[in-house]
Motif scaffolding. Structure first.
Motif, short mmCIF file in Angstrom:
data_model
loop_
_atom_site.label_atom_id
_atom_site.label_comp_id
_atom_site.label_asym_id
_atom_site.label_seq_id
_atom_site.Cartn_x
_atom_site.Cartn_y
_atom_site.Cartn_z
N ARG A 231 0.82 -1.21 0.00
CA ARG A 231 0.00 0.00 0.00
C ARG A 231 0.87 1.27 0.00
NH1 ARG A 231 -5.40 1.12 3.61
NH2 ARG A 231 -5.66 3.32 3.06
N ARG A 232 1.97 1.24 0.75
CA ARG A 232 2.84 2.40 0.79
C ARG A 232 3.36 2.75 -0.61
NH1 ARG A 232 5.94 4.76 4.70
NH2 ARG A 232 5.45 3.10 6.16
N TYR A 233 3.79 1.72 -1.35
CA TYR A 233 4.29 1.96 -2.70
C TYR A 233 3.16 2.44 -3.62
CZ TYR A 233 6.72 1.30 -7.10
OH TYR A 233 7.29 1.50 -8.32
N MET A 234 1.97 1.91 -3.38
CA MET A 234 0.82 2.34 -4.19
C MET A 234 0.56 3.83 -4.01
SD MET A 234 -2.59 3.35 -3.97
CE MET A 234 -3.07 2.78 -2.34
N GLU A 235 0.60 4.29 -2.77
CA GLU A 235 0.33 5.71 -2.51
C GLU A 235 1.38 6.60 -3.16
OE1 GLU A 235 0.19 5.69 1.71
OE2 GLU A 235 -1.92 5.06 1.81
N GLU A 236 2.66 6.20 -3.03
CA GLU A 236 3.72 6.99 -3.64
C GLU A 236 3.62 6.96 -5.16
OE1 GLU A 236 7.14 6.32 -0.19
OE2 GLU A 236 7.23 5.21 -2.07
N SER A 237 3.34 5.80 -5.71
CA SER A 237 3.27 5.67 -7.17
C SER A 237 2.10 6.47 -7.74
CB SER A 237 3.14 4.20 -7.56
OG SER A 237 4.26 3.48 -7.14
N LEU A 238 0.98 6.44 -7.02
CA LEU A 238 -0.20 7.15 -7.51
C LEU A 238 0.06 8.66 -7.52
CD1 LEU A 238 -3.06 7.14 -8.52
CD2 LEU A 238 -3.87 7.03 -6.15
N ALA B 40 3.44 -4.06 -18.55
CA ALA B 40 4.56 -4.03 -17.61
C ALA B 40 4.57 -2.72 -16.82
CB ALA B 40 5.88 -4.20 -18.36
N GLU B 41 4.12 -1.62 -17.42
CA GLU B 41 4.16 -0.33 -16.72
C GLU B 41 2.98 -0.12 -15.79
OE1 GLU B 41 4.05 -0.79 -19.98
OE2 GLU B 41 2.80 0.69 -21.02
N ASP B 42 1.96 -1.00 -15.85
CA ASP B 42 0.84 -0.89 -14.93
C ASP B 42 1.25 -1.38 -13.54
OD1 ASP B 42 -1.43 -1.99 -17.54
OD2 ASP B 42 -0.66 0.01 -17.08
N ILE B 43 0.68 -0.80 -12.51
CA ILE B 43 1.12 -1.04 -11.13
C ILE B 43 0.01 -1.75 -10.36
CG2 ILE B 43 1.96 0.04 -9.01
CD1 ILE B 43 2.79 2.44 -10.80
N VAL B 44 0.33 -2.94 -9.85
CA VAL B 44 -0.64 -3.73 -9.07
C VAL B 44 -0.21 -3.69 -7.61
CG1 VAL B 44 -1.76 -5.97 -8.80
CG2 VAL B 44 -0.98 -5.24 -11.06
N CYS B 45 -1.10 -3.33 -6.73
CA CYS B 45 -0.79 -3.20 -5.31
C CYS B 45 -1.85 -3.91 -4.47
CB CYS B 45 -0.74 -1.73 -4.90
SG CYS B 45 0.25 -0.67 -5.98
N ARG B 46 -1.41 -4.46 -3.36
CA ARG B 46 -2.36 -4.99 -2.39
C ARG B 46 -2.73 -3.85 -1.46
NH1 ARG B 46 -1.63 -9.95 1.99
NH2 ARG B 46 -3.83 -10.00 2.65
N TYR B 47 -3.99 -3.50 -1.48
CA TYR B 47 -4.47 -2.34 -0.73
C TYR B 47 -4.72 -2.68 0.72
CZ TYR B 47 -6.98 2.08 -0.12
OH TYR B 47 -7.38 3.33 0.29
N GLY B 48 -5.13 -3.91 0.94
CA GLY B 48 -5.41 -4.36 2.30
C GLY B 48 -6.40 -5.51 2.28
#
Length: 502
Positions: free
Chosen positions: A346-353, A406-414
């Motif tokens: 989730r941390r990486y998701m927030e930064e990436s977004l 490949a450039e799309d970002i998949v994250c586990r949100y919770g």
């Protein structure tokens, strides 16, 4: 004669441009003669000439001073006058910087070859016998004045060209320095590596100036001087942000030695000169400040004003470099992947977004968001145990990654929720992608458990920045609401967020 309209238009445009560069000059006549009759005669001759300004001086001693004031385009002077000999006055006019090149016509009551020869030798341009014919006087005045005006315009054009060439040379040097700095910053792997690069860039752009870099430290909450160059003196090696006016005012801040109380407290007041501070900022966050000092005689404000664009470009580029380096360092320290599924956390998701949204704002593009979770996941956990739940999460993550770019970002949100960030995609294509994911999971994700094959379905909420929000939080909220609608509508489907009312 037939006139080409295109040629005539071009000629008119050229004349207009020339007029803008060189405003029309009036003919200015200065007559130096002690005889009132001669003054009145010349005045009458020129009274009908609308573009001619007439001035006279009866005292030859005051002639140079008057010429300096009115800047004549032609001077008429008598050869015989009291106090000063006419030929001596010619010599004075030619020795004077302001009248050295002004056309000079000598007036005499008689034609004497040796006098004319001496006048021409001393620098006179013409010679007329009193009282001359009106048409002849006007013709000679116009001829000499126009030649002098052309001379002035040529000089001005040359000066403009020289200044433009110097400016282009300066810009070329600035561009080379900025390009070299950019390449060097890209090779930096840590913040200390950047100090030498920035110092070198400012030394090339502002050669007479010394300077220093101060950066904000999160652990102490203070600004810290990390490097100096030249003979820069600082009064504080670390200081509060309020000690720098540029940080407090969030703008470029100059200060002069004659206003010591207006200078920044962190800079030494002992040495003469003027200083300025340029904030290093990005997205409203102050990362540091760059301070420059020049000798007072260089007039720092004017000097910096000439190079303002380049100076600020270095600061802006440095702000981006610091942001990238700090992000890279933070990602090294923190785990950026979810240990169970292998996708980003989730941390990486927030930064990436946030990063993708900033990029989208710069390039006027979109950022797509898909929020998904597993239908009836709690039932799987309660019926088959948490180990099977973990297997389902891993298989789902694998399927989602396999069906994205490949450039799309998949994250586990919770929990069982995942976020997919898809840059540069329209909402229509985003919804197609979401429906494809929904179908792939339904048909392809199968889990073996005690000789039993289990399948799952997912619900997806789709939103797009900036269509569904002006920030990451608003876009995420829109995707979450769309996910709720997908569940409410029967699950195993993708629903796009509704466009907010303006």
């Amino acid at each position: 004669m037939v006139v080409n309209p295109d040629t005539a238009s071009e000629r008119m445009l050229a004349m207009q441009q020339r007029t803008e560069i060189f405003p029309a000059r009036r003919i200015t006549v200065l007559l130096v003669d002690d005889q009132v009759a001669m003054i009145e005669a010349v005045r009458r001759m020129l009274s009908t000439e609308r573009d001619v300004d007439f001035h006279f001086c009866r005292n030859p001693i005051q002639a140079i001073k008057m010429a300096n004031q009115i800047a004549p385009t032609v001077i008429l002077q008598d050869l015989v006058m009291p106090e000063v000999d006419g030929l001596t006055l010619v010599r004075y006019f030619r020795a004077n910087q302001a009248t050295r090149d002004v056309p000079l016509i000598v007036l005499s009551v008689k034609e004497e070859a040796h006098i004319k020869a001496e006048a021409f030798t001393l620098g006179a341009n013409d010679y007329m016998v009193k009282f001359p014919d009106r048409l002849e006087v006007i013709a000679r005045i116009r001829y000499h004045s126009q030649g002098y005006i052309n001379f002035l315009e040529r000089n001005e054009a040359y000066e403009r060209l020289t200044a433009a060439m110097k400016q282009e040379q300066t810009r070329a040097k600035e561009f080379a320095a900025l390009s070299e700095m950019s390449d060097a910053l890209q090779n930096c792997v840590s913040e200390p590596d950047t100090y030498v690069v920035i110092a070198s860039a400012y030394q090339k752009l502002c050669a007479p100036c010394s300077g220093c870099i101060s950066l904000f430290r999160q652990d102490t909450g203070r600004m810290n001087v990390v490097t100096t160059w030249g003979d820069m003196e600082v009064s504080l090696l670390d200081f509060q942000q309020q000690d720098c006016r540029a940080i407090c005012q969030e703008v470029f801040h100059p200060s002069a030695s004659e206003q010591p109380n207006y200078s920044c407290l962190h800079l030494s007041q002992a040495s003469d000169g003027s200083s300025c501070c340029i904030p290093v900022k990005t997205q409203g966050e102050t990362l540091g400040v760059i301070s420059l000092r020049c000798q007072e005689s260089l007039q720092l404000n004017k000097f910096v004003g000439m190079k303002e664009a380049a100076i600020f470009r270095v600061a802006d580029h440095y702000a981006l470099t610091l942001t990238n380096l700090r992000l890279r360092e933070r990602l090294k320290i923190e785990a950026i992947h979810d240990p169970l599924t292998g996708v980003y956390n989730r941390r990486y998701m927030e930064e990436s977004l946030e990063r993708e949204i900033l990029r989208a704002e710069r390039h006027q593009t979109n950022v797509g968001l898909i929020m998904l979770d597993i239908d009836h996941f709690k039932r799987f956990n309660d019926t088959y145990g948490h180990d099977l739940g973990d297997t389902i999460l891993r298989e789902l993550a694998k399927s989602v990654r396999a069906n994205l770019r490949a450039e799309d970002i998949v994250c586990r949100y919770g929990g069982e929720e995942f976020i997919v960030i898809i840059p540069d995609i329209e909402l229509r294509d985003l919804l197609i992608r979401a429906n494809h994911l929904c179908e792939e999971v339904r048909t392809s994700v199968q889990i073996l458990h005690n000789s039993q094959t289990l399948s799952i379905t997912i619900s997806l909420g789709v939103a797009s920045f900036p269509e569904h929000g002006n920030s990451a939080q608003e876009a995420l909220r829109a995707a979450d609401q769309a996910l709720y609608q997908a569940k409410k509508g029967g699950r195993d489907r993708a629903v796009a967020a509704s466009t907010p009312m303006i």
